[in-house]
Structure formats: structure tokens, C-alpha cells
Design a protein around this motif. Structure first.
Motif, PDB file in Angstrom:
ATOM      1  N   LEU A 102     114.219  -6.298  47.755  1.00  0.00           N
ATOM      2  CA  LEU A 102     113.878  -5.191  46.858  1.00  0.00           C
ATOM      3  C   LEU A 102     113.042  -5.653  45.675  1.00  0.00           C
ATOM      4  CD1 LEU A 102     117.264  -3.246  46.964  1.00  0.00           C
ATOM      5  CD2 LEU A 102     115.073  -2.518  47.946  1.00  0.00           C
ATOM      6  N   HIS A 103     113.323  -6.829  45.137  1.00  0.00           N
ATOM      7  CA  HIS A 103     112.500  -7.372  44.052  1.00  0.00           C
ATOM      8  C   HIS A 103     111.070  -7.626  44.534  1.00  0.00           C
ATOM      9  CE1 HIS A 103     116.003  -8.070  41.446  1.00  0.00           C
ATOM     10  NE2 HIS A 103     115.120  -8.228  40.472  1.00  0.00           N
ATOM     11  N   LEU A 104     110.941  -8.201  45.709  1.00  0.00           N
ATOM     12  CA  LEU A 104     109.604  -8.456  46.252  1.00  0.00           C
ATOM     13  C   LEU A 104     108.836  -7.152  46.441  1.00  0.00           C
ATOM     14  CD1 LEU A 104     107.669 -10.661  47.352  1.00  0.00           C
ATOM     15  CD2 LEU A 104     108.704 -10.273  49.599  1.00  0.00           C
ATOM     16  N   GLY A 105     109.494  -6.158  47.020  1.00  0.00           N
ATOM     17  CA  GLY A 105     108.854  -4.856  47.236  1.00  0.00           C
ATOM     18  C   GLY A 105     108.497  -4.164  45.936  1.00  0.00           C
ATOM     19  N   ALA A 106     109.406  -4.210  44.963  1.00  0.00           N
ATOM     20  CA  ALA A 106     109.132  -3.587  43.669  1.00  0.00           C
ATOM     21  C   ALA A 106     107.969  -4.284  42.967  1.00  0.00           C
ATOM     22  CB  ALA A 106     110.380  -3.617  42.787  1.00  0.00           C
ATOM     23  N   GLY A 107     107.900  -5.601  43.092  1.00  0.00           N
ATOM     24  CA  GLY A 107     106.786  -6.335  42.503  1.00  0.00           C
ATOM     25  C   GLY A 107     105.468  -5.960  43.155  1.00  0.00           C
ATOM     26  N   PHE A 108     105.484  -5.835  44.481  1.00  0.00           N
ATOM     27  CA  PHE A 108     104.268  -5.439  45.193  1.00  0.00           C
ATOM     28  C   PHE A 108     103.830  -4.050  44.739  1.00  0.00           C
ATOM     29  CE2 PHE A 108     101.755  -3.770  48.676  1.00  0.00           C
ATOM     30  CZ  PHE A 108     100.908  -4.828  48.978  1.00  0.00           C
ATOM     31  N   ALA A 109     104.771  -3.132  44.644  1.00  0.00           N
ATOM     32  CA  ALA A 109     104.432  -1.766  44.232  1.00  0.00           C
ATOM     33  C   ALA A 109     103.909  -1.745  42.798  1.00  0.00           C
ATOM     34  CB  ALA A 109     105.656  -0.864  44.377  1.00  0.00           C
ATOM     35  N   ALA A 110     104.595  -2.424  41.891  1.00  0.00           N
ATOM     36  CA  ALA A 110     104.142  -2.463  40.495  1.00  0.00           C
ATOM     37  C   ALA A 110     102.779  -3.138  40.381  1.00  0.00           C
ATOM     38  CB  ALA A 110     105.168  -3.179  39.623  1.00  0.00           C
ATOM     39  N   GLY A 111     102.577  -4.194  41.144  1.00  0.00           N
ATOM     40  CA  GLY A 111     101.278  -4.880  41.132  1.00  0.00           C
ATOM     41  C   GLY A 111     100.166  -3.991  41.645  1.00  0.00           C
ATOM     42  N   CYS A 112     100.470  -3.178  42.634  1.00  0.00           N
ATOM     43  CA  CYS A 112      99.485  -2.217  43.144  1.00  0.00           C
ATOM     44  C   CYS A 112      99.099  -1.228  42.047  1.00  0.00           C
ATOM     45  CB  CYS A 112     100.064  -1.483  44.358  1.00  0.00           C
ATOM     46  SG  CYS A 112      99.053  -0.108  44.937  1.00  0.00           S
TER      47      CYS A 112
END
Length: 167
Positions: A102-112
Motif C-alpha cells: 500500500l505504501h508503494l502504491g500510494a507513493g506511485f499515485a502521489a508521484g503521478c
């Protein structure tokens, strides 16, 4: 005059910049809560945050080269909505492996979302001016955030299960 040259557009970019950069401000509180309330050792707590940051970097590398291929407003709002949903989900789990994904996914989304925000600023008529404005907004937000959040975490606890119910 483009929307980034009017105050509503500037305010939207300020909010999006703060939403995308809050992780850097929240880092000490974030790691502290993972250690204090989830009982992770420093390596595991730092590992979760590092996964978030790695996701943001990968998203930036991917989306910055594809800025013109996607609808910017939809990408910013959708990406930050997804990051919020993933963090809401994070508040319901305590398993390290699940939290890592979930941290990895949230980081990807926020980075997008942040990539499209910064791309919009970079393509504006006055990008240096806008970057200065969003930087000032982030500084003001940081003072308020760091002034309030540690106290709230101390009062409410780091896990939603420890928060008082609304009823």
C-alpha cells in the motif's frame, strides 16, 4: 490568459503541490508513528517510507515523459484520490507486507499527481513565479502541519482504532 495565470488555478496548483510534497514534511511524524504505534523497528518503519518515496520516483520517471498523453486535471485529481484511498486502506491494516504494498502504491499515485502538477507549472507562462508561489505555500503548510500534527498524534494515537468515536 491560461488558468495557471489566474488565482483559482494558482490555488489549485498550490494545494496539489502541498498534497504531493506532504510526505517530505510528514517524514519525522510518519516514521515516529510507525515506530511508536505500530511497534516497527527503525529499519522497517524507514523501509515503508522508502517504498512510498520509491513509488513516487518511479511514477515521476514514467509520467514526466508522457505528460502530453493524458488529461492533466483528471490525472492530478485521480492520482491524489487514489493515494488518499490507499492511505485510508493503510489505516485499517497492520500487516507489514500489506502496508508495504500500500505504501508503494500510494507513493506511485502521489508521484503521478505531483508529476502532472509540476508539469503544469513548468509549462505555464511564468514557471519560476509559480514554483516560488507553490514553494511558499508548502512552507506555510509545513509550519501549520508540524505545529499541529505531532500534538494530534499524541492526543489521538497513531492507529485509527485508538481514536475516539464520533458518537
Amino acid at each position: 490568459m491560461s488558468s495557471s495565470e489566474k488565482w483559482p488555478g494558482r490555488l489549485a496548483l498550490m494545494v496539489a503541490h502541498c498534497a504531493g510534497m506532504v510526505d517530505l514534511i510528514a517524514l519525522p511524524v510518519w516514521v515516529g508513528a510507525l515506530m511508536g504505534y505500530y511497534k516497527f523497528d527503525p529499519q522497517h518503519a524507514g523501509g515503508l517510507v522508502t517504498l512510498f518515496l520509491a513509488g513516487a520516483v518511479v511514477a515521476s520517471l514514467f509520467f514526466s515523459a508522457r505528460f502530453n498523453r493524458y488529461p492533466v486535471r483528471l490525472m492530478v485529481s485521480g492520482a491524489f484520490a487514489l493515494a488518499s484511498a490507499l492511505f485510508l486502506t493503510l489505516s485499517t491494516v497492520s500487516d507489514y507486507a500489506t502496508m508495504a504494498v500500500l505504501h508503494l502504491g500510494a507513493g506511485f499515485a502521489a508521484g503521478c499527481g505531483l508529476s502532472f502538477t509540476h508539469g503544469t507549472i513548468g509549462r505555464s507562462a511564468r514557471p519560476h513565479f509559480l514554483f516560488a508561489m507553490v514553494g511558499i505555500a508548502l512552507g506555510v503548510f509545513a509550519v501549520v502541519f508540524l505545529g499541529a500534527t505531532p500534538k494530534l498524534v499524541d492526543q489521538l494515537g497513531g492507529k485509527p482504532s485508538s481514536w475516539p468515536s464520533g458518537g
